[in-house]
Design a protein around this motif. Structure first.
Motif, PDB file in Angstrom:
ATOM      1  N   GLN A   1       5.155   1.029 -13.755  1.00  0.00           N
ATOM      2  CA  GLN A   1       4.394  -0.683 -13.550  1.00  0.00           C
ATOM      3  C   GLN A   1       3.724  -1.166 -12.200  1.00  0.00           C
ATOM      4  N   VAL A   2       4.664  -0.249 -11.307  1.00  0.00           N
ATOM      5  CA  VAL A   2       4.410  -1.763 -10.322  1.00  0.00           C
ATOM      6  C   VAL A   2       2.888  -1.239  -9.658  1.00  0.00           C
ATOM      7  N   ILE A   3       3.045  -1.994  -8.692  1.00  0.00           N
ATOM      8  CA  ILE A   3       1.108  -2.583  -8.904  1.00  0.00           C
ATOM      9  C   ILE A   3       0.843  -3.130  -7.198  1.00  0.00           C
ATOM     10  N   ASP A   4       0.393  -2.185  -6.229  1.00  0.00           N
ATOM     11  CA  ASP A   4       0.597  -2.633  -5.232  1.00  0.00           C
ATOM     12  C   ASP A   4      -1.095  -3.232  -4.900  1.00  0.00           C
ATOM     13  N   PHE A   5      -1.638  -3.404  -3.446  1.00  0.00           N
ATOM     14  CA  PHE A   5      -2.595  -4.243  -3.317  1.00  0.00           C
ATOM     15  C   PHE A   5      -3.381  -3.207  -2.649  1.00  0.00           C
ATOM     16  N   ASP A   6      -2.985  -2.384  -2.829  1.00  0.00           N
ATOM     17  CA  ASP A   6      -4.129  -0.750  -3.091  1.00  0.00           C
ATOM     18  C   ASP A   6      -4.796  -0.876  -3.978  1.00  0.00           C
TER      19      ASP A   6
ATOM     20  N   LYS B   1      -5.549  -5.751 -11.768  1.00  0.00           N
ATOM     21  CA  LYS B   1      -4.301  -5.310 -11.742  1.00  0.00           C
ATOM     22  C   LYS B   1      -4.005  -6.057 -11.125  1.00  0.00           C
ATOM     23  N   ASP B   2      -2.372  -6.900 -11.683  1.00  0.00           N
ATOM     24  CA  ASP B   2      -2.142  -8.032 -11.068  1.00  0.00           C
ATOM     25  C   ASP B   2      -0.583  -7.823  -9.405  1.00  0.00           C
ATOM     26  N   TRP B   3      -1.271  -8.151  -8.554  1.00  0.00           N
ATOM     27  CA  TRP B   3      -0.221  -7.164  -7.744  1.00  0.00           C
ATOM     28  C   TRP B   3       0.842  -8.460  -7.240  1.00  0.00           C
ATOM     29  N   LEU B   4       0.805  -9.251  -8.010  1.00  0.00           N
ATOM     30  CA  LEU B   4       2.332  -9.978  -8.209  1.00  0.00           C
ATOM     31  C   LEU B   4       3.225  -9.082  -8.793  1.00  0.00           C
ATOM     32  N   ASN B   5       3.049  -8.468  -9.082  1.00  0.00           N
ATOM     33  CA  ASN B   5       3.736  -7.865 -10.132  1.00  0.00           C
ATOM     34  C   ASN B   5       4.182  -9.053 -11.722  1.00  0.00           C
TER      35      ASN B   5
ATOM     36  N   HIS C   1      -4.409  -3.157  -7.221  1.00  0.00           N
ATOM     37  CA  HIS C   1      -5.046  -4.263  -6.760  1.00  0.00           C
ATOM     38  C   HIS C   1      -7.193  -4.002  -6.540  1.00  0.00           C
ATOM     39  N   LEU C   2      -6.970  -3.398  -4.881  1.00  0.00           N
ATOM     40  CA  LEU C   2      -8.813  -4.073  -4.806  1.00  0.00           C
ATOM     41  C   LEU C   2      -8.604  -2.475  -5.550  1.00  0.00           C
ATOM     42  N   ASP C   3      -8.651  -1.384  -6.022  1.00  0.00           N
ATOM     43  CA  ASP C   3      -9.906  -0.436  -6.515  1.00  0.00           C
ATOM     44  C   ASP C   3      -9.899  -0.714  -8.174  1.00  0.00           C
ATOM     45  N   ASP C   4      -8.753  -1.406  -8.844  1.00  0.00           N
ATOM     46  CA  ASP C   4      -9.009  -2.423 -10.102  1.00  0.00           C
ATOM     47  C   ASP C   4      -8.559  -3.675  -9.861  1.00  0.00           C
TER      48      ASP C   4
ATOM     49  N   SER D   1       0.618  -1.526  -0.418  1.00  0.00           N
ATOM     50  CA  SER D   1       0.081  -0.083  -0.410  1.00  0.00           C
ATOM     51  C   SER D   1       1.144   1.793  -0.211  1.00  0.00           C
ATOM     52  N   HIS D   2      -0.275   2.307   0.133  1.00  0.00           N
ATOM     53  CA  HIS D   2       0.405   4.057  -0.072  1.00  0.00           C
ATOM     54  C   HIS D   2       0.354   4.246   0.257  1.00  0.00           C
TER      55      HIS D   2
END
Length: 208
Positions: free
Chosen positions: A186-191, A199-203, A193-196, A56-57
């Motif tokens: 391109q970094v995707i965090d769990f936040d 989006k893959d939080w495992l990157n 992912h929850l918004d969309d 998260s951020h």
């Protein structure tokens, strides 16, 4: 127990957590560290950190604890099937001059410690990160914290027993290359992912 170990940080985990912090320079970021305990013939034992999962951020240091619990369970299920476990947590403060380990990081570290007694907490040093991405330093941009017998989180190394090493010496050069190509976007965090949820939080493929 942390002081009896050495900690080895793989390039993939290191670069991913640094890119996560670079994507959100005005916010505190955090994530989980995945790896295993190499407790064979080596002495002291080595905790091998092989991957990082951006969580998260939070601009106001207020993580949603139920969200953290959900993420912990998902990460445990996914990496457990690969023989890996959650071995720690990373945290980056929002302010460039803030070098203190936040209470949030300590609380999450305490939670992980209950399941992995050699848990590590890595605090990102924003100033060192700036030097590293300019190609001016090969020193790690994170500081290792371990929990001592008094149940407090302290910087490792002050007693000469704990040590954090980068598995690949050229890691900061690789990080600088990824920054040049703006890979941090391109970094995707769990936040995210929850918004969309598409989006893959495992990157997967982030560092390919």
């Amino acid at each position: 127990m942390g002081a009896e170990c050495q900690y080895e940080l793989a390039q993939a985990a290191y670069v991913k957590l640094a890119l996560h912090a670079l994507k959100h320079p005005a916010a505190a970021v955090n994530g989980l560290l995945v790896g295993s305990l190499l407790d064979g013939a080596s002495s002291p034992a080595v905790v091998s950190i092989v991957d990082a999962v951006p969580l998260s951020h939070h601009p106001h240091h207020l993580p949603l604890l139920p969200t953290h619990e959900l993420a912990l369970n998902l990460v445990e299920d996914h990496f457990g099937a690969q023989g890996l476990a959650i071995v720690g947590y990373y945290y980056a403060n929002a302010r460039r001059d803030d070098a203190d380990l936040h209470a949030v990081a300590k609380r999450v570290g305490d939670h992980i410690f209950r399941y992995f007694p050699r848990a590590a907490v890595l605090l990102l040093d924003n100033k060192k990160l700036e030097e590293a991405i300019k190609g001016k330093s090969r020193e790690p941009v994170v500081q290792l914290y371990t929990r001592d017998s008094s149940k407090s989180w302290r910087q490792a190394g002050s007693d000469g027993c704990s040590q954090l090493t980068l598995k690949e010496p050229s890691t900061n050069m690789v990080l600088a290359d990824h920054v040049t190509t703006k890979r941090w976007q391109q970094v995707i965090d769990f936040d995210d992912h929850l918004d969309d949820i598409s989006k893959d939080w495992l990157n997967p493929g982030l560092l390919a």
